[in-house]
Design an enzyme around this catalytic site. Structure first.
Site, short mmCIF file in Angstrom:
data_model
loop_
_atom_site.label_atom_id
_atom_site.label_comp_id
_atom_site.label_asym_id
_atom_site.label_seq_id
_atom_site.Cartn_x
_atom_site.Cartn_y
_atom_site.Cartn_z
N CYS A 1 0.62 -1.41 -0.40
CA CYS A 1 -0.26 0.11 -0.06
C CYS A 1 1.30 1.10 0.18
O CYS A 1 1.99 1.36 0.57
CB CYS A 1 -1.30 0.33 1.55
SG CYS A 1 -1.87 1.29 1.23
N GLY A 2 0.39 2.53 -0.55
CA GLY A 2 1.26 3.57 -0.44
C GLY A 2 1.51 3.57 0.71
O GLY A 2 2.71 4.64 1.13
#
Length: 158
Positions: free
Chosen positions: A35-36
């Site tokens: 995930c970012g």
């Protein structure tokens, strides 16, 4: 009810009764490896190391419900967390946080502290719940709220 009425399962498959954390301040976070926001693992680990001797714990709950960003099994998640971010805080078994299969802990957390505009659903990875020493939810923080930005709330709860 309080957070202490729930039991999770560790990545290794052992029961993890939250009653074992009675009297501590907890930060419960749904996590993902791809995930970012994944670099927040570093900040979460820093919080854990800075405050654990004062009665604070971070509990990570991997979840694959958002963009399939946690596809790995327990061994892969543990390996990633250890090798990439040197995570030493407790990591739990992968769970759902939304929908009919949501872990009972998350069903309870969402009812205790609703999100923006009163919504209950978790919107994305790295949503954070701060639990006071009494087992009650003190705050809900968005994925964009960095671990570092929670220091004053954690210190107030300690």
């Amino acid at each position: 009810m309080s957070v202490y009425d729930f039991t999770a399962e560790t990545l290794e498959g052992a029961p993890a009764p939250l009653a074992d954390y009675r009297g501590q301040v907890l930060l419960i976070v749904n996590t993902a490896s791809k995930c970012g926001f994944t670099p927040q693992y570093e900040g979460l680990e820093t919080l854990w190391r800075d405050y654990r001797d004062k009665g604070f714990a971070v509990l990570g709950f991997p979840c694959n419900q958002f963009g399939a960003q946690e596809p790995g099994d327990a061994a892969e998640i543990a390996n990633f967390c250890s090798l990439t971010y040197d995570v030493s805080f407790p990591m739990m078994k992968k769970i759902d946080v939304n929908g009919p299969a949501a872990h009972p802990l998350y069903a309870w957390l969402k009812k205790q502290k609703k999100g923006i505009l009163g919504t209950e659903g978790i919107k994305w990875n790295f949503t954070k719940f701060l639990i006071g020493r009494d087992g009650e939810v003190k705050g809900r923080f968005a994925p964009t709220d960095t671990p570092e930005s929670l220091k004053s709330a954690i210190e107030a709860a300690l």
